[in-house]
Write an enzyme that holds these catalytic residues in place. Structure first.
Site, PDB file in Angstrom:
ATOM      1  N   PRO A   1       0.712  -0.692   0.316  1.00 37.17           N
ATOM      2  CG  PRO A   1      -0.934  -1.924   1.566  1.00 37.17           C
ATOM      3  CD  PRO A   1       0.632  -2.179   1.061  1.00 37.17           C
ATOM      4  CD  GLU A   2       3.343   3.232  -4.173  1.00 39.83           C
ATOM      5  OE1 GLU A   2       3.184   4.176  -4.613  1.00 39.83           O
ATOM      6  OE2 GLU A   2       3.161   1.736  -4.714  1.00 39.83           O
TER       7      GLU A   2
ATOM      8  CG  HIS B   1      -4.071 -14.564   7.877  1.00 39.98           C
ATOM      9  ND1 HIS B   1      -2.833 -15.473   8.308  1.00 39.98           N
ATOM     10  CD2 HIS B   1      -4.232 -15.169   6.828  1.00 39.98           C
ATOM     11  CE1 HIS B   1      -2.387 -16.649   7.390  1.00 39.98           C
ATOM     12  NE2 HIS B   1      -3.570 -16.637   6.947  1.00 39.98           N
TER      13      HIS B   1
ATOM     14  NE  ARG C   1       5.278 -11.089   1.930  1.00 38.78           N
ATOM     15  CZ  ARG C   1       5.369 -11.073   0.897  1.00 38.78           C
ATOM     16  NH1 ARG C   1       5.453 -10.037  -0.318  1.00 38.78           N
ATOM     17  NH2 ARG C   1       7.139 -11.278   1.034  1.00 38.78           N
TER      18      ARG C   1
ATOM     19  NE  ARG D   1      19.665  11.562  -3.151  1.00 35.37           N
ATOM     20  CZ  ARG D   1      18.978  10.791  -2.680  1.00 35.37           C
ATOM     21  NH1 ARG D   1      18.088  11.429  -2.399  1.00 35.37           N
ATOM     22  NH2 ARG D   1      18.605   9.721  -2.726  1.00 35.37           N
TER      23      ARG D   1
END
Ligand SMILES: [Zn+2]
Length: 275
Positions: A2-3, A91, A110, A151
């Site tokens: 998820p973002e 879970h 997970r 950078r």
């Protein structure tokens, strides 16, 4: 994973359904969730606390409680579900029982997700290193220019670095780069101001359409009501390898940048010339 748009989707739902509710029971079913804080102490810190606000910072979800902050990071597969307190599914790692149903269930196959029960003063130890909010008022191309200065890293990797901009991950980085016509491997110090402006716009646009479609669901993401998001049907390049570019119809390519699967159009997003 998820973002920002997926976490924002959940935030809005929690804001609707649990704002103002009081935590009556906190049950940690997986001690690994609390990062070494004893489970009893973690639970004790939350009980009796009222949900005063539901915030988000990057990919972190923040419940502002009476005098604590409950922080949740979904990581790979975490899901927040709102359902009756006793409807615990497999879970489930945490249940916050409120003074009225629904309860907040954290389900995480997970088990990489993390939760914190903090005092406000401890908050910087968790989210202190995050870069600016891309949907905040002070985000524009100058944010990127300053973050990219001196950078040499590939722009895709720089966007995934949460210190550059908070909340952008693999999906929305690919979408934003396509929108700005920037090759994912372009070194950040060689991107023009013109392209940086397009990239800043592309990031905002990609995130906003993700939110408008209630997030992207491939396998794991669900809204708090257990329904998938809809943005996977609107993606331009992400996971569209071999399918026609929406702009030029040439096939979308997949490469690996910084160990992350990356999707782009080799015609619309030209590789920068070597110096
Ligand atoms: Zn193209």
């Amino acid at each position: 994973m998820p973002e920002l748009p997926e976490v924002e989707t959940i935030r809005r739902e929690l804001d609707t359904y649990i704002l103002g509710r009081t935590v009556q029971r906190a049950t940690v079913l997986d001690p690994r969730l609390t990062l070494g804080l004893p489970v009893q102490e973690f639970e004790f810190r939350l009980i009796g606390q009222r949900v005063e606000g539901v915030d988000r910072r990057g990919k972190y979800l923040l419940l502002r409680l009476t005098d604590r902050v409950f922080v949740l990071h979904l990581m790979m597969s975490g899901r927040v579900h709102l359902r009756p307190a006793d409807a615990v599914q497999p879970h489930t790692r945490l249940v916050l029982g409120l003074d009225r149903d629904p309860a907040l269930h954290f389900v995480d196959v997970r088990r990489f997700g993390r939760a914190w029960a903090l005092d406000e003063t401890e908050l910087p130890t968790v989210i202190g290193n995050l870069g600016p909010e891309p949907l905040g008022d002070d985000f524009d191309w100058r944010t990127l220019r300053d973050a990219f200065r001196d950078r040499q890293v590939a722009v895709k990797s720089a966007l995934l670095d949460q210190r550059t901009v908070a909340g952008v991950g693999n999906i929305y980085a690919d979408e934003a780069l396509f929108s700005a016509r920037i090759h994912p491997e372009a070194p950040v110090d060689r991107i023009s101001a013109y392209k940086l402006k397009a990239l800043a716009r592309g990031i905002v646009q990609a995130l906003q359409s993700g939110i408008a479609n209630h997030g992207t669901s491939f396998s794991t993401f669900e809204t708090s009501r257990g329904t998938p998001g809809g943005h996977q049907d609107h993606l331009q390049v992400f996971r569209r390898t071999g399918q026609p570019c929406p702009r030029c119809t040439r096939p979308i390519r997949r490469i690996v940048v910084g160990q992350r699967s990356t999707h782009y159009c080799s015609f619309c997003q030209r590789r920068p010339r070597q110096v």
